[in-house]
Design a protein around this motif. Sequence first.
Motif, PDB file in Angstrom:
ATOM      1  N   ASN A 149       0.816  -1.209   0.000  1.00 20.15           N
ATOM      2  CA  ASN A 149       0.000   0.000   0.000  1.00 20.15           C
ATOM      3  C   ASN A 149       0.854   1.265   0.000  1.00 20.15           C
ATOM      4  O   ASN A 149       0.493   2.272  -0.625  1.00 20.15           O
ATOM      5  CB  ASN A 149      -0.949  -0.002   1.197  1.00 20.15           C
ATOM      6  N   ALA A 150       1.983   1.224   0.699  1.00 22.51           N
ATOM      7  CA  ALA A 150       2.884   2.387   0.716  1.00 22.51           C
ATOM      8  C   ALA A 150       3.440   2.653  -0.677  1.00 22.51           C
ATOM      9  O   ALA A 150       3.570   3.812  -1.101  1.00 22.51           O
ATOM     10  CB  ALA A 150       4.020   2.150   1.706  1.00 22.51           C
ATOM     11  N   LEU A 151       3.753   1.595  -1.409  1.00 30.25           N
ATOM     12  CA  LEU A 151       4.252   1.745  -2.780  1.00 30.25           C
ATOM     13  C   LEU A 151       3.177   2.330  -3.689  1.00 30.25           C
ATOM     14  O   LEU A 151       3.443   3.231  -4.491  1.00 30.25           O
ATOM     15  CB  LEU A 151       4.715   0.387  -3.320  1.00 30.25           C
ATOM     16  N   PHE A 152       1.965   1.834  -3.550  1.00 32.75           N
ATOM     17  CA  PHE A 152       0.856   2.331  -4.383  1.00 32.75           C
ATOM     18  C   PHE A 152       0.563   3.805  -4.090  1.00 32.75           C
ATOM     19  O   PHE A 152       0.335   4.599  -4.995  1.00 32.75           O
ATOM     20  CB  PHE A 152      -0.400   1.494  -4.157  1.00 32.75           C
ATOM     21  N   GLU A 153       0.594   4.171  -2.804  1.00 36.70           N
ATOM     22  CA  GLU A 153       0.292   5.555  -2.426  1.00 36.70           C
ATOM     23  C   GLU A 153       1.340   6.522  -2.938  1.00 36.70           C
ATOM     24  O   GLU A 153       1.057   7.710  -3.157  1.00 36.70           O
ATOM     25  CB  GLU A 153       0.179   5.665  -0.899  1.00 36.70           C
ATOM     26  N   PRO A 204       7.118   5.097 -12.466  1.00 37.37           N
ATOM     27  CA  PRO A 204       7.840   6.062 -13.300  1.00 37.37           C
ATOM     28  C   PRO A 204       9.216   6.329 -12.706  1.00 37.37           C
ATOM     29  O   PRO A 204       9.352   6.478 -11.478  1.00 37.37           O
ATOM     30  CB  PRO A 204       6.967   7.322 -13.243  1.00 37.37           C
ATOM     31  N   ALA A 205      10.228   6.409 -13.540  1.00 36.96           N
ATOM     32  CA  ALA A 205      11.612   6.500 -13.066  1.00 36.96           C
ATOM     33  C   ALA A 205      11.853   7.663 -12.114  1.00 36.96           C
ATOM     34  O   ALA A 205      12.652   7.558 -11.175  1.00 36.96           O
ATOM     35  CB  ALA A 205      12.552   6.592 -14.271  1.00 36.96           C
ATOM     36  N   TRP A 206      11.138   8.805 -12.338  1.00 37.65           N
ATOM     37  CA  TRP A 206      11.405   9.981 -11.513  1.00 37.65           C
ATOM     38  C   TRP A 206      10.894   9.832 -10.085  1.00 37.65           C
ATOM     39  O   TRP A 206      11.189  10.652  -9.226  1.00 37.65           O
ATOM     40  CB  TRP A 206      10.811  11.225 -12.161  1.00 37.65           C
ATOM     41  N   LEU A 207      10.123   8.777  -9.805  1.00 40.75           N
ATOM     42  CA  LEU A 207       9.629   8.551  -8.442  1.00 40.75           C
ATOM     43  C   LEU A 207      10.539   7.635  -7.626  1.00 40.75           C
ATOM     44  O   LEU A 207      10.218   7.317  -6.478  1.00 40.75           O
ATOM     45  CB  LEU A 207       8.221   7.935  -8.484  1.00 40.75           C
ATOM     46  N   GLU A 208      11.670   7.237  -8.184  1.00 38.31           N
ATOM     47  CA  GLU A 208      12.503   6.219  -7.535  1.00 38.31           C
ATOM     48  C   GLU A 208      12.900   6.600  -6.109  1.00 38.31           C
ATOM     49  O   GLU A 208      12.755   5.798  -5.175  1.00 38.31           O
ATOM     50  CB  GLU A 208      13.756   5.951  -8.367  1.00 38.31           C
ATOM     51  N   GLY A 209      13.407   7.818  -5.915  1.00 38.96           N
ATOM     52  CA  GLY A 209      13.840   8.225  -4.579  1.00 38.96           C
ATOM     53  C   GLY A 209      12.709   8.204  -3.570  1.00 38.96           C
ATOM     54  O   GLY A 209      12.852   7.684  -2.461  1.00 38.96           O
ATOM     55  N   LYS A 210      11.560   8.770  -3.939  1.00 35.52           N
ATOM     56  CA  LYS A 210      10.402   8.806  -3.042  1.00 35.52           C
ATOM     57  C   LYS A 210       9.892   7.399  -2.744  1.00 35.52           C
ATOM     58  O   LYS A 210       9.479   7.091  -1.626  1.00 35.52           O
ATOM     59  CB  LYS A 210       9.282   9.640  -3.656  1.00 35.52           C
TER      60      LYS A 210
END
Length: 365
Positions: A149-153, A204-210
């Motif tokens: 769920n944390a990944l989806f959010e 999406p690649a730009w979300l990797e850090g978050k």
Amino acid sequence: MKISEIIKHLETIAHPCLQEDYDNAGLITGSADWECSGAIISLDATEDVIKEAIEKKFNLVIAHHPIIFRGLKKINGKNYVERTIITAIKNDIAIYAIHTNLDNVQQGVNAMIAAKLGLINCSVLLPKNGLLKKLQVFVPLQQALQVRNALFETGAGHISNYSECSFNTAGTGTFKAGDGANPFVGEIDKQQQEEEIKIETIFPAWLEGKLIAAMKAVHPYQEVAYDILPLTNAHSHIGSGIAGELPAAMKEVDFLKHIKEVFMVPVVRHTPLTGKLVKKIAVCGGAGSFLIPNAISAGAEFYLSSDVKYHEFFDADGRLVIADIGHYESEQFTIPLLAGFLQEKFPTFAALKTGVKTNPVHYFL
């Protein structure tokens, strides 16, 4: 409110990494740490637009086109680009450009064009590759739902019109905690076997850090075992141009009249009419001749764009009608688009559409 807050919001809509390699979107002058006194929204950051900001005591200009597109070796005011930059810097005006990254998102420039034309069932004409990655993470069985769920959010798990997509495999993990470790389960210097779930999901690649930060925040293990894999899959919601359909088929002449009315243009340059009814339409704001083959492949009867060269009109070859309405004209609705993004997020913030018409092209009728 700082300029950085405005930029942060705009970049959640169109991340800078989505701009083309040749582009120069982003903060061009000024500092993101400045308190923002107001913003002028324009297609171009010309000298007159900067003067407009000065008169209104606004210190931010948000433009679609970057005023610095190629490298500057000197800044001595010999052309309009240098004069604009000098005026902006001397008066502490920040210039922020949101260009091909806004072109490439599904809710961006081309979506606005499609909406103005009344198109339905829209999709990206040329989806971009290399923007997706896959995360694989191993989680104890009891904590799998929490991590998932944390990944989806955070934005993982989107595939076209589906969300919360993942694949989950059960298995047994092993590990031995060494000196200094603080294991969630097991004992120091003793091998532990644990029933785990391997969660796989794309993002999406730009979300990797978050995404990694969100995953680690809820994962119970001291050391999280995970893999990040680059993918070559196309991103169905990001790319160049849009193809859609008219609610009902129209005659070609009637659609040309519709174009003139919607875009308020005195003339439309176009290839010979084919005599067919028009229903499938492809569009691209700005210079879009590179998408002519894609419009043909998509089965479009009409391709609307700008900056089409003489010999490129021949590429229609009787298979569709290419219509060139002018660069400024094709992107004019970008101004209210950006104004809408800011008004929705910051309803009390002073963001004004420019009163300067920056189109360098005039028509003698």
